[in-house]
Scaffold this active site. Sequence first.
Site, short mmCIF file in Angstrom:
data_model
loop_
_atom_site.label_atom_id
_atom_site.label_comp_id
_atom_site.label_asym_id
_atom_site.label_seq_id
_atom_site.Cartn_x
_atom_site.Cartn_y
_atom_site.Cartn_z
N PRO A 89 18.10 -46.70 76.15
CA PRO A 89 19.23 -45.80 76.47
C PRO A 89 20.35 -46.50 77.23
O PRO A 89 21.46 -46.01 77.29
CB PRO A 89 18.57 -44.72 77.33
CG PRO A 89 17.12 -44.80 77.04
CD PRO A 89 16.85 -46.24 76.74
N GLU A 116 8.04 -46.51 80.97
CA GLU A 116 9.29 -46.21 81.69
C GLU A 116 10.44 -47.08 81.19
O GLU A 116 11.60 -46.72 81.30
CB GLU A 116 9.10 -46.42 83.20
CG GLU A 116 8.26 -45.37 83.89
CD GLU A 116 8.75 -43.95 83.55
OE1 GLU A 116 9.93 -43.63 83.84
OE2 GLU A 116 7.98 -43.21 82.90
N ARG A 154 21.16 -49.84 54.32
CA ARG A 154 21.99 -49.15 53.30
C ARG A 154 23.26 -49.93 52.99
O ARG A 154 23.88 -49.74 51.95
CB ARG A 154 22.37 -47.76 53.79
CG ARG A 154 21.22 -46.77 53.91
CD ARG A 154 21.70 -45.47 54.55
NE ARG A 154 22.81 -44.89 53.81
CZ ARG A 154 22.70 -44.25 52.64
NH1 ARG A 154 21.50 -44.16 52.09
NH2 ARG A 154 23.74 -43.74 52.02
N ASP A 169 29.92 -42.37 52.14
CA ASP A 169 29.10 -41.77 53.19
C ASP A 169 29.98 -41.29 54.35
O ASP A 169 31.07 -41.80 54.56
CB ASP A 169 28.15 -42.83 53.77
CG ASP A 169 26.79 -42.78 53.10
OD1 ASP A 169 26.01 -43.73 53.28
OD2 ASP A 169 26.54 -41.81 52.38
C1 4FV Z 1 16.11 -45.15 73.34
C2 4FV Z 1 17.34 -44.58 72.97
C3 4FV Z 1 15.09 -44.53 74.19
C4 4FV Z 1 13.35 -45.05 76.93
C5 4FV Z 1 12.04 -45.29 77.61
C6 4FV Z 1 11.73 -45.56 75.26
C7 4FV Z 1 13.02 -44.84 75.49
C8 4FV Z 1 11.01 -45.52 76.56
N1 4FV Z 1 16.05 -46.36 72.79
N2 4FV Z 1 17.98 -45.46 72.16
N3 4FV Z 1 17.85 -43.37 73.30
N4 4FV Z 1 14.07 -45.33 74.60
O1 4FV Z 1 15.19 -43.34 74.53
O2 4FV Z 1 17.18 -46.53 72.07
O3 4FV Z 1 10.39 -46.75 76.78
#
Ligand code: 4FV
Length: 257
Positions: A89, A116, A154, A169
Site C-alpha cells: 500500500p 503486517e 494484455r 479498452d
Molecule cells: C497491497 C495493496 C496490500 C499489506 C499488508 C499485504 C497488504 C499485507 N499491496 N497494493 N493495496 N498489501 O494491501 O499492493 O502484507
Amino acid sequence: MKFDIVTIFPSMVRNALVDGVVGRAIDRGLLDVAVHDLREWTDDGHRTVDDVPYGGGPGMVMKVEPLRRAVEAITAARGVPDTVIVLSPQGRVFDQAEAARLAGLAHIVLLCGRYEGIDERVRELVATDEISIGDYVLSGGELPALVLVDTVSRLVPGVVGDVRSVLEDSFSHGVLDHPHYTRPAEVAGSRVPDTLLSGHHAEVRRWRRKAALTRTLDRRPDLLTEAVLDAEGRALLDEIRRERTATPQGTEQETEQ
Ligand code: 4FV
C-alpha cells in the site's frame, strides 16, 4: 515477457495463472511466468520467513534474507531482471499508464508480502520499485501481483486475440469505455440503442465515443482533466455539455438512447 513471482502461497498464484487470456498466453509461450516458494530460501528447520517487529506492536514482519536470497537465485537462474517490484500500500498507485511502462520491459520480479508488511531494508537492498494497486489493505501481495501480471500481459503483442479490444479498452484513451450490448435486442422492455442496430459504422463509432465521454463526465470527471482529446473528442464533449445546459435534466441515459 518474463515474470518471476515470489510468494509463500505459490499454489494460490499458480492456480490463478491457469485459465483465461494469461493462461493461454503462457501455454503459447508469449509469457514466461515462474512462481517461487519463498520458503525455499529460508535457512532454518521451520522455514521461517517472518519475525516479530522491532519496537514491538502487533503482527509479524517479513524477513529480509529469504527475499534477498530469492532474488539472487532468480537472477542467477533467469537473468538480471529489469525491475524488482514490492507490492504494498506504500507504493506508487498502479494504473494503465504504469502498465504500459512495465509492458515495455522484458523481465519483472514481483515480491508478495504477507503479515503486517516487509522489513524496510528489502526496499533498500533488494527491490527497485514499489507499487500499490489501491488505497485499501489486503491480506497479501499475491492478488496485487496477479492484477499487475494480468494488466501488463494484455499489452504484450499477441496475448489478447484482437488488438482492437486492447486499444479500445477503458483508460487506453484516458476515458471510460462505452456501453456494450449483445443479443437479444430487447430484454424486459429495455432495448439496445437504435444506432447500434443501424449498421452505420461511422454513426456507431460516434455514438460509442459520445457515450464513453458522457459516462466519463458523469462518473470520472477527474479523468477528463488528464485525457488528451482530439478535435472530435473536444467537439463531442462540447456537444454533451451544450445538451446538458439545453436540457438540464439531461443525464447519461438520455444521451445513450
Ligand atoms: C497491497 C495493496 C496490500 C499489506 C499488508 C499485504 C497488504 C499485507 N499491496 N497494493 N493495496 N498489501 O494491501 O499492493 O502484507
